[in-house]
Design a protein around this motif. Structure first.
Motif, PDB file in Angstrom:
ATOM      1  N   SER A  98      22.913 -30.523  46.634  1.00 28.70           N
ATOM      2  CA  SER A  98      22.331 -30.697  45.300  1.00 28.70           C
ATOM      3  C   SER A  98      21.017 -31.496  45.394  1.00 28.70           C
ATOM      4  CB  SER A  98      23.357 -31.446  44.454  1.00 28.70           C
ATOM      5  OG  SER A  98      23.128 -31.183  43.123  1.00 28.70           O
ATOM      6  N   LEU A  99      19.984 -31.030  44.672  1.00 23.41           N
ATOM      7  CA  LEU A  99      18.627 -31.574  44.846  1.00 23.41           C
ATOM      8  C   LEU A  99      18.255 -32.503  43.692  1.00 23.41           C
ATOM      9  CD1 LEU A  99      17.357 -27.993  45.649  1.00 23.41           C
ATOM     10  CD2 LEU A  99      17.623 -29.815  47.341  1.00 23.41           C
ATOM     11  N   ASN A 108      23.785 -28.330  37.894  1.00 23.72           N
ATOM     12  CA  ASN A 108      24.536 -28.765  39.088  1.00 23.72           C
ATOM     13  C   ASN A 108      25.605 -27.759  39.516  1.00 23.72           C
ATOM     14  OD1 ASN A 108      24.856 -30.380  41.265  1.00 23.72           O
ATOM     15  ND2 ASN A 108      25.759 -32.118  40.195  1.00 23.72           N
ATOM     16  N   GLU A 109      25.350 -26.473  39.195  1.00 18.71           N
ATOM     17  CA  GLU A 109      26.206 -25.387  39.702  1.00 18.71           C
ATOM     18  C   GLU A 109      25.276 -24.385  40.371  1.00 18.71           C
ATOM     19  OE1 GLU A 109      28.559 -23.223  36.908  1.00 18.71           O
ATOM     20  OE2 GLU A 109      29.478 -25.049  36.109  1.00 18.71           O
ATOM     21  N   ASN A 122      16.772 -19.424  49.384  1.00 21.16           N
ATOM     22  CA  ASN A 122      18.137 -18.903  49.343  1.00 21.16           C
ATOM     23  C   ASN A 122      19.136 -19.754  48.585  1.00 21.16           C
ATOM     24  OD1 ASN A 122      18.676 -16.320  50.304  1.00 21.16           O
ATOM     25  ND2 ASN A 122      18.092 -16.969  52.372  1.00 21.16           N
ATOM     26  N   PHE A 123      18.794 -21.026  48.365  1.00 24.23           N
ATOM     27  CA  PHE A 123      19.774 -21.912  47.725  1.00 24.23           C
ATOM     28  C   PHE A 123      19.082 -22.931  46.839  1.00 24.23           C
ATOM     29  CE2 PHE A 123      21.988 -25.907  47.445  1.00 24.23           C
ATOM     30  CZ  PHE A 123      23.307 -25.571  47.211  1.00 24.23           C
ATOM     31  N   LEU A 124      19.500 -23.027  45.594  1.00 26.05           N
ATOM     32  CA  LEU A 124      19.011 -24.087  44.704  1.00 26.05           C
ATOM     33  C   LEU A 124      20.153 -24.577  43.825  1.00 26.05           C
ATOM     34  CD1 LEU A 124      15.530 -22.702  43.505  1.00 26.05           C
ATOM     35  CD2 LEU A 124      15.916 -24.641  45.031  1.00 26.05           C
ATOM     36  N   GLN A 125      20.338 -25.876  43.809  1.00 22.29           N
ATOM     37  CA  GLN A 125      21.330 -26.496  42.923  1.00 22.29           C
ATOM     38  C   GLN A 125      20.778 -27.874  42.561  1.00 22.29           C
ATOM     39  OE1 GLN A 125      25.354 -26.544  44.417  1.00 22.29           O
ATOM     40  NE2 GLN A 125      25.975 -28.181  43.037  1.00 22.29           N
ATOM     41  N   GLY A 126      20.763 -28.200  41.263  1.00 16.09           N
ATOM     42  CA  GLY A 126      20.079 -29.417  40.833  1.00 16.09           C
ATOM     43  C   GLY A 126      21.024 -30.528  40.397  1.00 16.09           C
ATOM     44  N   ASP A 127      20.673 -31.731  40.789  1.00 16.35           N
ATOM     45  CA  ASP A 127      21.430 -32.921  40.402  1.00 16.35           C
ATOM     46  C   ASP A 127      20.693 -33.571  39.218  1.00 16.35           C
ATOM     47  OD1 ASP A 127      22.479 -35.424  40.081  1.00 16.35           O
ATOM     48  OD2 ASP A 127      22.253 -36.035  42.187  1.00 16.35           O
ATOM     49  N   TYR A 128      21.263 -33.416  38.015  1.00 17.82           N
ATOM     50  CA  TYR A 128      20.556 -33.894  36.811  1.00 17.82           C
ATOM     51  C   TYR A 128      21.035 -35.281  36.365  1.00 17.82           C
ATOM     52  CZ  TYR A 128      24.741 -32.366  34.270  1.00 17.82           C
ATOM     53  OH  TYR A 128      26.028 -32.215  33.844  1.00 17.82           O
TER      54      TYR A 128
END
Ligand code: NAP
Ligand code: F7E
Length: 348
Positions: free
Chosen positions: A136-137, A246-247, A283-289
């Motif tokens: 998670s970014l 975050n999914e 290829n992959f992105l998921q965010g930490d909000y």
């Protein structure tokens, strides 16, 4: 009454943000590009076309940006206009740099010269993170842009920080992960899928051609994301925030769920076509909000399953109405089939 200028009011986010700000009581001004055919369908669809003020301006033309700020005399500027399609940025890398990158400087410099008290929102993006991530970014994750679009946005991200730190302008980066809706442009994968699923279900189209099915994205719902833009500009101090769910889900999962909505099997209707692969893909992105949740009190409500249903049902409803002769502002009937569009990638 507070005044606001939205660059790119004719786009997905511009239209939703305009509606949101009108409901908050703002006087809303928006820039649009002069085109041979008017492009106001989203504003009409949301029934706000008569409530906004429209100023012609192009991001490559500094004088028109200066004029837009002088005419609107805004308290807040939401800079959303951009060449926003990653795929097209490989076909038009120079134009993307001019519009998506240098365009930010043109707006910030006009603010600095005309009224540095104007608060500024920059539409930054999860594409800044680029390739190679598997977790998670957050705001602290390093960026590694992987397209001309992302490189141009990285420039805009830093210009925003430079004007904040150097000139004390209240300037914020919203690092928004993908957000979708029935107003999404038809070339983006979610709307391409929802539109094709509706047409296939009604017998108007026979198959859906896609590229990289394994790419994963953190997809949220655009009307919720525009609220976060406004929240950022209402804080005591300017800052940068990740906005996400975050999914993460793959393009394949999106297609599978979308065909489920109409009771069809995705595997019988989707073909992989190498023309829709990019020279480089994320290829992959998921965010930490977490920061936005804690400081802005913002959180997403519409998650993946609901988002897919909203989009497919609305496109189905539109095509059904269209078939029964109803006419309304809408992009899909005038959109050429992709076989008619010839680009470097699509010629392979
Ligand atoms: P969009 O639907 O593609 O809208 C882009 C807007 O920019 C449109 O109004 C477009 O005008 C305008 N525009 C394009 N080139 C221009 C130019 N040369 N001069 C003036 N205006 C120009 O994009 P969106 O999805 O609403 O996204 C809004 C912003 O957020 C963009 O900056 C995008 O890069 C960024 N972003 C989007 C997402 C997402 O998932 N949606 C995520 C992160 C960041 P026309 O209508 O005339 O084409
Ligand atoms: O692609 C893959 C494609 O074009 C998503 C913009 O709003 O969000 C958007 O950029 C993924 C990619 O969005 C097809 O290769 C497979 O991996 O919907 P997209 P994007 O590139 O993530 C970010 C946050 C922005 O800032 C941008 O402005 O889906 N994919 N097959 C496909 N993509 C498309 N478009 N078409 C296909 O057939």
């Amino acid at each position: 009454m507070e005044r606001v200028l939205i660059t790119g009011i004719t786009g997905q986010d511009g239209a939703y943000l305009a509606k949101f700000l009108l409901e908050k009581g703002y006087e809303v001004y928006g820039t649009y590009r002069r085109l041979s055919t008017p492009n106001f369908w989203r504003l009409q669809y949301l029934e706000i076309f008569d409530s906004v003020n429209l100023i012609p301006a192009d991001l490559v033309d500094t004088t028109s940006i200066v004029e837009a700020i002088k005419i609107s005399e805004p308290d807040e500027v939401y800079h959303l206009a951009a060449q926003s399609f990653v795929g097209a940025s490989f076909e038009q890398p120079v134009g993307t740099g001019e519009i998506t990158g240098l365009g930010v400087t043109r707006v910030l410099e006009a603010i600095r010269q005309i009224n540095p008290n104007i608060r500024f929102y920059q539409a930054s993006t999860s594409e800044l993170y680029g390739r190679g991530n598997l977790t998670s970014l957050s705001e602290d994750t390093p960026f590694q842009p992987s397209s001309p679009y992302a490189a141009a946005k990285l420039y805009g991200y830093w210009l925003t920080r430079i004007y904040r730190e150097g000139y004390k302008i209240f300037a914020c980066n919203g690092i928004l992960f993908n957000h979708e809706s029935p107003l999404r442009g038809l070339e983006f994968v979610t709307r391409k899928i929802s539109n094709a699923v509706a047409k296939i279900a009604l017998g108007i189209e026979r198959e859906l051609r896609l590229g990289n099915l394994d790419a994963k994205r953190d997809w949220g719902y655009a009307p919720e994301y525009v609220e976060s833009m406004w929240l950022m500009l209402q804080q005591k101090e300017p800052d940068d925030y990740v906005i996400a769910t975050n999914e993460t889900h793959s393009v394949k999962e999106f297609a599978e769920k979308a065909f489920d909505v109409v009771g069809l099997d995705w595997q019988e209707n989707v073909k992989v076509d190498k023309r829709f692969f990019r020279p480089l893909d994320v290829n992959f992105l998921q965010g930490d909000y977490s920061k936005a949740k804690q400081k802005l009190g913002w959180r997403p409500k519409v998650k993946f399953d609901k988002l897919v249903k909203i989009m497919v049902k609305e496109d189905l409803d539109r095509w059904e109405k269209w078939q029964s002769g109803e006419r309304f502002p809408w992009d899909a009937p005038n959109y050429p089939t992709e076989t008619k569009i010839v680009t470097r990638a699509l010629r392979v």
